[in-house]
Design a protein around this motif. Structure first.
Motif, PDB file in Angstrom:
ATOM      1  N   VAL A   1       0.992  -1.116   0.017  1.00  0.00           N
ATOM      2  CA  VAL A   1       0.027   0.119   0.029  1.00  0.00           C
ATOM      3  C   VAL A   1       0.785   1.233  -0.055  1.00  0.00           C
ATOM      4  N   MET A   2       1.783   1.301   0.789  1.00  0.00           N
ATOM      5  CA  MET A   2       3.003   2.546   1.064  1.00  0.00           C
ATOM      6  C   MET A   2       3.681   2.669  -0.371  1.00  0.00           C
ATOM      7  N   GLU A   3       3.929   1.741  -1.236  1.00  0.00           N
ATOM      8  CA  GLU A   3       4.514   1.759  -2.315  1.00  0.00           C
ATOM      9  C   GLU A   3       3.629   2.683  -3.405  1.00  0.00           C
ATOM     10  N   VAL A   4       2.207   2.490  -3.238  1.00  0.00           N
ATOM     11  CA  VAL A   4       1.540   3.096  -4.085  1.00  0.00           C
ATOM     12  C   VAL A   4       1.008   4.362  -3.541  1.00  0.00           C
ATOM     13  N   TYR A   5       0.802   4.552  -2.519  1.00  0.00           N
ATOM     14  CA  TYR A   5       0.145   5.724  -1.582  1.00  0.00           C
ATOM     15  C   TYR A   5       0.930   6.128  -0.424  1.00  0.00           C
ATOM     16  N   PRO A   6       2.128   6.688  -0.441  1.00  0.00           N
ATOM     17  CA  PRO A   6       2.947   6.928   0.638  1.00  0.00           C
ATOM     18  C   PRO A   6       2.401   8.042   1.830  1.00  0.00           C
ATOM     19  N   GLU A   7       1.261   7.943   2.158  1.00  0.00           N
ATOM     20  CA  GLU A   7       0.708   8.858   2.902  1.00  0.00           C
ATOM     21  C   GLU A   7       0.172   8.040   4.214  1.00  0.00           C
ATOM     22  N   GLU A   8       1.166   8.089   5.385  1.00  0.00           N
ATOM     23  CA  GLU A   8       1.164   7.582   6.500  1.00  0.00           C
ATOM     24  C   GLU A   8      -0.154   7.580   7.225  1.00  0.00           C
ATOM     25  N   ILE A   9      -0.328   8.959   7.545  1.00  0.00           N
ATOM     26  CA  ILE A   9      -1.606   9.268   8.514  1.00  0.00           C
ATOM     27  C   ILE A   9      -2.666   8.985   7.902  1.00  0.00           C
ATOM     28  N   THR A  10      -2.887   9.377   6.640  1.00  0.00           N
ATOM     29  CA  THR A  10      -4.418   8.717   5.839  1.00  0.00           C
ATOM     30  C   THR A  10      -4.558   7.294   5.689  1.00  0.00           C
ATOM     31  N   VAL A  11      -3.529   6.607   5.355  1.00  0.00           N
ATOM     32  CA  VAL A  11      -3.718   5.250   5.161  1.00  0.00           C
ATOM     33  C   VAL A  11      -4.113   4.630   6.683  1.00  0.00           C
ATOM     34  N   VAL A  12      -3.238   5.094   7.527  1.00  0.00           N
ATOM     35  CA  VAL A  12      -3.740   4.200   9.118  1.00  0.00           C
ATOM     36  C   VAL A  12      -4.887   5.001   9.486  1.00  0.00           C
ATOM     37  N   PHE A  13      -5.526   6.071   9.318  1.00  0.00           N
ATOM     38  CA  PHE A  13      -6.765   6.585   9.452  1.00  0.00           C
ATOM     39  C   PHE A  13      -8.000   5.721   8.753  1.00  0.00           C
ATOM     40  N   PHE A  14      -7.755   5.413   7.516  1.00  0.00           N
ATOM     41  CA  PHE A  14      -8.634   4.363   6.999  1.00  0.00           C
ATOM     42  C   PHE A  14      -8.637   3.056   7.376  1.00  0.00           C
ATOM     43  N   TYR A  15      -7.439   2.612   7.674  1.00  0.00           N
ATOM     44  CA  TYR A  15      -7.343   1.259   8.349  1.00  0.00           C
ATOM     45  C   TYR A  15      -8.025   1.367   9.582  1.00  0.00           C
ATOM     46  N   ASN A  16      -7.827   2.089  10.505  1.00  0.00           N
ATOM     47  CA  ASN A  16      -8.590   2.263  11.725  1.00  0.00           C
ATOM     48  C   ASN A  16     -10.185   2.292  11.589  1.00  0.00           C
ATOM     49  N   LEU A  17     -10.513   3.208  10.605  1.00  0.00           N
ATOM     50  CA  LEU A  17     -11.918   3.333  10.244  1.00  0.00           C
ATOM     51  C   LEU A  17     -12.560   2.047   9.817  1.00  0.00           C
ATOM     52  N   PHE A  18     -11.939   1.453   8.770  1.00  0.00           N
ATOM     53  CA  PHE A  18     -12.468   0.013   8.357  1.00  0.00           C
ATOM     54  C   PHE A  18     -12.660  -1.034   9.479  1.00  0.00           C
ATOM     55  N   ALA A  19     -11.270  -1.008  10.299  1.00  0.00           N
ATOM     56  CA  ALA A  19     -11.396  -2.023  11.455  1.00  0.00           C
ATOM     57  C   ALA A  19     -12.658  -1.699  12.310  1.00  0.00           C
ATOM     58  N   THR A  20     -12.963  -0.620  12.729  1.00  0.00           N
ATOM     59  CA  THR A  20     -13.842  -0.066  13.718  1.00  0.00           C
ATOM     60  C   THR A  20     -15.232  -0.523  12.802  1.00  0.00           C
ATOM     61  N   LEU A  21     -15.599  -0.327  11.579  1.00  0.00           N
ATOM     62  CA  LEU A  21     -16.613  -0.716  10.984  1.00  0.00           C
ATOM     63  C   LEU A  21     -16.943  -2.239  11.134  1.00  0.00           C
ATOM     64  N   ILE A  22     -15.783  -2.907  10.856  1.00  0.00           N
ATOM     65  CA  ILE A  22     -15.824  -4.336  10.809  1.00  0.00           C
ATOM     66  C   ILE A  22     -16.071  -4.933  12.261  1.00  0.00           C
ATOM     67  N   SER A  23     -15.648  -4.435  13.139  1.00  0.00           N
ATOM     68  CA  SER A  23     -15.561  -4.813  14.534  1.00  0.00           C
ATOM     69  C   SER A  23     -16.734  -4.374  15.209  1.00  0.00           C
ATOM     70  N   ALA A  24     -17.500  -3.405  14.682  1.00  0.00           N
ATOM     71  CA  ALA A  24     -18.979  -3.088  15.571  1.00  0.00           C
ATOM     72  C   ALA A  24     -20.141  -4.093  15.403  1.00  0.00           C
ATOM     73  N   PRO A  25     -20.396  -4.697  14.345  1.00  0.00           N
ATOM     74  CA  PRO A  25     -21.546  -5.713  14.211  1.00  0.00           C
ATOM     75  C   PRO A  25     -20.864  -7.012  14.905  1.00  0.00           C
ATOM     76  N   VAL A  26     -19.611  -7.247  14.697  1.00  0.00           N
ATOM     77  CA  VAL A  26     -19.171  -8.621  15.112  1.00  0.00           C
ATOM     78  C   VAL A  26     -18.973  -8.388  16.642  1.00  0.00           C
ATOM     79  N   CYS A  27     -18.391  -7.562  17.315  1.00  0.00           N
ATOM     80  CA  CYS A  27     -18.213  -7.396  18.832  1.00  0.00           C
ATOM     81  C   CYS A  27     -19.717  -7.299  19.511  1.00  0.00           C
TER      82      CYS A  27
END
Length: 368
Positions: free
Chosen positions: A218-244
């Motif tokens: 991912v970083m080879e294509v889009y080297p924006e650390e803060i943006t990538v980590v934000f979307f990673y955490n956002l997706f993880a939150t959306l996935i974890s909400a119904p499961v948890c």
């Protein structure tokens, strides 16, 4: 002019070697601290589904303003692009690793989690070879060292999981985990939980290695650390909400009290899901996945000290023997990686042909 050149070389060394090393060491300290706090919070009744979901919520909330302020140097890719799918996959894998990791600590201890984390370099190296991110030359002493080190790391982890052994260091504790039980119950329930916890933790660190590989792409294509980590955490939150919420339907478990449970959640959200994810993403972009994974063994000494001080964990012979094998494998991999980097640096620079010839000959005949 010579002094300016030396200062430039020193600054390059500082930014490319010293700073990443210090950052990775800090990440290991914060990770072990989170594991220790989580283990203590579970003894107070914290549910691990609640812990995982709230941790992602905390990190996502903190990253939202940061992504707008510091992460707008590039335009966002299309939502239908393969990049967004890879980030979503990062969120799914990160969530799965959190779940199995937290459950593994419940069945075992933070010390075992740190010992099993030594599998990460072996897993990452193997995956990097499969995805052609690492070169394999069987005639090279560097490659031989990395392969032997990976095998030793896996062997050491198996020793820790399958052989607990007698207590070498026992610390008195008043926590519920240290209540005395009968010898038969201790041998059957605790040992089986120890093995199950070890298997779950091994699964966690395999998933983490997969996370490293995908994040590097991912970083080879889009080297924006803060943006990538934000979307990673956002997706993880959306996935974890119904499961948890489905897994823990008791609403009283979701009510947080201002005690160690709340502290563990906030700490994990800030220092693991946010700080560690950002640092790892930056390090993966700068150094690659194998380098980042090599710092996992540092957590053993930290975990043993924290576990003994805060949790009253006992140190067992199996953990010592397995950790020694793991550390030997770890440093073998490090030697191989350093050897490989040295050869690449010399071969890529305008050095004396005699020096390059000497290195190549030494590679062909490492035991000469």
């Amino acid at each position: 002019m010579r002094e300016i050149g030396e200062e430039k070389v020193a600054w390059i060394y500082f930014t490319r070697d010293v700073v990443p090393f210090a950052a990775m060491f800090a990440v290991e300290c914060t990770t072990v601290g989170s594991n220790t706090l989580y283990k203590a919070a579970t003894l107070r009744g914290l549910n691990f589904y609640v812990f995982v979901f709230y941790s992602y919520v905390v990190s996502t909330t903190l990253l939202l303003p940061l992504s707008f302020v510091f992460g707008r140097s590039r335009s966002l890719p299309s939502a239908k692009s393969p990049l967004f799918f890879k980030i979503f996959l990062l969120g799914l894998i990160g969530f799965m690793s959190q779940i199995v990791g937290c459950k593994g600590i419940v069945y075992s201890s933070p010390t075992l989690a740190s010992a099993i984390s030594n599998l990460t370099p072996a897993f990452t190296f193997t995956l990097a070879v499969i995805f052609r991110m690492e070169r394999v030359m069987l005639s090279s002493s560097a490659t031989q060292a990395k392969i032997i080190g990976a095998i030793l790391s896996i062997s050491g982890a198996l020793v820790i999981v399958l052989y607990k052994g007698p207590k070498v260091l026992a610390v008195a504790s008043s926590t519920p985990s240290s209540l005395t039980i009968s010898s038969h119950q201790h041998l059957t329930s605790v040992d089986s939980s120890w093995i199950l916890g070890g298997l779950l933790l091994a699964s966690q660190y395999f998933l983490i290695s997969v996370w490293y590989i995908i994040q590097t792409r991912v970083m080879e294509v889009y080297p924006e650390e803060i943006t990538v980590v934000f979307f990673y955490n956002l997706f993880a939150t959306l996935i974890s909400a119904p499961v948890c919420l489905f897994a823990e339907s008791n609403l009283t478990s979701w009510v947080l009290k201002p005690d160690i449970t709340l502290t563990a959640i906030i700490y994990s959200g800030v220092f693991v899901s946010l700080f560690s994810a950002l640092t790892h993403t930056w390090g993966l972009h700068l150094k690659g996945p194998v380098y980042i994974s090599l710092f996992r063994p540092l957590s053993i000494a930290i975990a043993v000290a924290m576990g003994a001080i805060f949790l009253g964990d006992s140190l067992h012979l199996g953990s010592i023997i397995g950790s020694i094998i793991l550390c030997f494998g770890f440093y073998t991999v490090i030697w191989g990686k350093a050897r490989e980097d040295t050869i690449k640096t010399i071969a890529g620079s305008e050095q004396s042909p005699l020096l390059i010839t000497h290195i190549i000959e030494d590679e062909a005949f490492p035991l000469r």
